[in-house]
Design an enzyme around this catalytic site. Structure first.
Site, PDB file in Angstrom:
ATOM      1  N   ASN A 298      50.497  35.889  33.834  1.00 11.40           N
ATOM      2  CA  ASN A 298      51.650  36.177  34.691  1.00 11.40           C
ATOM      3  C   ASN A 298      52.228  37.558  34.372  1.00 11.40           C
ATOM      4  O   ASN A 298      51.661  38.332  33.598  1.00 11.40           O
ATOM      5  CB  ASN A 298      52.710  35.077  34.559  1.00 11.40           C
TER       6      ASN A 298
ATOM      7  N   GLN B 283      42.604  32.205  48.650  1.00 18.66           N
ATOM      8  CA  GLN B 283      43.360  33.250  47.953  1.00 18.66           C
ATOM      9  C   GLN B 283      44.853  32.960  48.009  1.00 18.66           C
ATOM     10  O   GLN B 283      45.571  33.124  47.021  1.00 18.66           O
ATOM     11  CB  GLN B 283      43.075  34.616  48.583  1.00 18.66           C
TER      12      GLN B 283
ATOM     13  N   HIS C 123      46.781  30.728  45.378  1.00 19.01           N
ATOM     14  CA  HIS C 123      47.032  31.205  44.018  1.00 19.01           C
ATOM     15  C   HIS C 123      48.495  31.567  43.796  1.00 19.01           C
ATOM     16  O   HIS C 123      49.050  31.342  42.719  1.00 19.01           O
ATOM     17  CB  HIS C 123      46.184  32.449  43.729  1.00 19.01           C
TER      18      HIS C 123
ATOM     19  N   GLU D 278      40.745  43.452  45.502  1.00 15.57           N
ATOM     20  CA  GLU D 278      40.076  42.757  44.396  1.00 15.57           C
ATOM     21  C   GLU D 278      38.768  42.131  44.887  1.00 15.57           C
ATOM     22  O   GLU D 278      37.722  42.252  44.245  1.00 15.57           O
ATOM     23  CB  GLU D 278      41.017  41.683  43.860  1.00 15.57           C
ATOM     24  N   HIS D 279      38.839  41.439  46.020  1.00 17.75           N
ATOM     25  CA  HIS D 279      37.664  40.801  46.614  1.00 17.75           C
ATOM     26  C   HIS D 279      37.485  41.339  48.030  1.00 17.75           C
ATOM     27  O   HIS D 279      38.449  41.378  48.800  1.00 17.75           O
ATOM     28  CB  HIS D 279      37.828  39.282  46.705  1.00 17.75           C
TER      29      HIS D 279
ATOM     30  N   ASP E 164      34.262  33.066  41.881  1.00 16.81           N
ATOM     31  CA  ASP E 164      35.280  32.622  40.925  1.00 16.81           C
ATOM     32  C   ASP E 164      34.676  31.783  39.811  1.00 16.81           C
ATOM     33  O   ASP E 164      35.221  31.740  38.702  1.00 16.81           O
ATOM     34  CB  ASP E 164      36.346  31.772  41.636  1.00 16.81           C
TER      35      ASP E 164
END
Length: 418
Positions: free
Chosen positions: A203, A248, A251, A316-317, A350
């Site tokens: 976090n 996504q 999350h 990121e992806h 993942d």
């Protein structure tokens, strides 16, 4: 989810700073407390932040092995397959020392780091995949001491996480989380060893502690909320795309999702299917907020514009689900990982594909890469010149030293020429 053309999107596109600067004083105080009071501070923070009393910070090897031994067979096999694929991939890309001809006078050699700390998130979920996607890399690199820290839980650390630690041959596991665990790995305490590098997601407190302590310890990255950008056309399975987006969004309320297409009707159809599926989605509270605030539909006028948008986002992806994805592989340059085709959903990356899922976020893919085995190696350059080579280049070296007015540098060369 209003549809934007590419230029409208680019005009308004920005990413907020991934970290809340107001956390700085809190992080500083936590780190100082751990530096001064060690294990006592860690146990206090376990009670304060995680509401768990921990008489012993370290989890014994017997407990770790028992977690693996008692795990159900299907979970055990899934974790083992993931481990084997990750290990095989990382072995294939590992930098190795080459056998060199005697005439080679400048070269590089690689050495594994001595010790590494891995942060494995806890809280409401269990993340054995984080262990696999980090510790396996350190193991393949040959790291001598691999240490895992993970937040304590009232009922004990997740058995799946401990089983993954057993599979990857982690040396020590400690039940401590948050910024305090990063400080412990940086400074060392009575029981937790000081390490050379810390990796793994967490976090904002974890991310800020890594930023604050960087320089005293190596880190992988400052991670922000997860993100995916998809380039799709009329051949894409939109029902599958809906769940690529939801995967996504679940999350984090701040997770960002982008759908890019040259076909406006495809984007309209996707929007309709998301709206239809959303009311019944698992983790609705998180997913719905992410979709409402951080989901973008972007209409590109052509191939080049779609690639430009993707490279600007630098997600990121990145997922390419089009009739002919091959041209995108060369044109899409700045992403954490690139997933090609219907049978390469981001979620497979993942868990089991092979490359690590620890990837750059918040546009940092424009200048950095996903975690790999090579991040657990040092690279040393070796310069071993013959007399003939020295004589060929010495005059240039001593002259540059003279130009820079570093006369002791110059003398170091001249004394060898005499």
């Amino acid at each position: 989810m209003p549809m934007l053309n590419a230029q409208q999107f680019l005009n308004q596109f920005s990413l907020e700073a991934p970290l809340d600067e107001s956390l700085y004083p809190i992080i500083r105080d936590i780190c100082q407390e751990v530096k001064v009071h060690g294990d006592k501070a860690l146990k206090m923070y376990n009670l304060t932040f995680d509401h768990t009393k921990t008489d012993h910070l370290e989890i014994s090897h017997e407990q770790i092995k028992a977690a693996f031994d008692t795990l159900d067979e299907k979970t055990k096999q899934a974790l083992q397959q993931s481990y084997e694929r990750i290990k095989a991939y990382q072995e294939s890309i590992k930098q190795t020392n080459q056998q060199l001809e005697e005439s080679v006078e400048c070269y590089e050699i690689y050495h594994p780091l001595e010790s590494v700390g891995i942060y494995v998130p806890g809280g409401k979920a269990s993340y054995p995949s984080t262990v696999l996607m980090t510790a396996t890399l350190a193991q393949v690199a040959g790291v001598e001491n691999i240490v895992v820290v993970t937040p304590p839980q009232p009922n004990g650390v997740s058995q799946e996480v401990l089983a993954a630690c057993y599979i990857t041959q982690v040396d020590q596991v400690f039940q401590v989380g948050g910024a305090q665990s990063i400080a412990a790995l940086t400074y060392g305490t009575e029981t937790i060893p000081k390490v050379d590098k810390i990796v793994g997601p967490g976090n904002q407190f974890v991310a800020y502690a890594k930023k604050y302590l960087f320089g005293q310890v190596g880190i992988d990255q400052i991670a922000g909320p997860t993100e995916i950008a998809l380039i799709i056309d009329e051949t894409a399975d939109l029902d599958a795309i809906v769940y690529d987006v939801f995967a996504q969004a679940e999350h984090d309320e701040l997770a960002r999702t982008y759908a890019i297409s040259e076909d406006a009707q495809v984007l309209k159809d996707l929007e309709s299917r998301i709206a239809k599926a959303l009311p019944n989605v698992d983790r609705y509270d998180i997913v719905s907020k992410s979709i409402a605030n951080q989901h973008y539909l972007i209409h590109a006028s052509n191939f080049d514009e779609a690639c430009h948008v993707m490279n600007t986002i630098a997600p990121e992806h990145a997922s390419i689900q089009t009739v002919n994805p091959q041209p995108y592989i060369e044109k899409v340059k700045y992403v954490g990982a690139l997933f090609i085709g219907h049978y390469s959903p981001e979620v497979i990356g993942d868990y089991v594909a092979g490359p690590s899922h620890v990837l750059p976020t918040n546009r940092t893919a424009r200048f950095t890469n996903g975690l790999s085995v090579n991040d657990f190696l040092t690279r040393n350059t070796v310069i071993h010149l013959s007399k003939d080579t020295f004589e060929q280049i010495a005059d240039s070296a001593q002259h540059i030293a003279h130009v820079e007015a570093l006369y002791n540098h110059q003398q170091s060369i001249l004394i060898r020429q005499s």
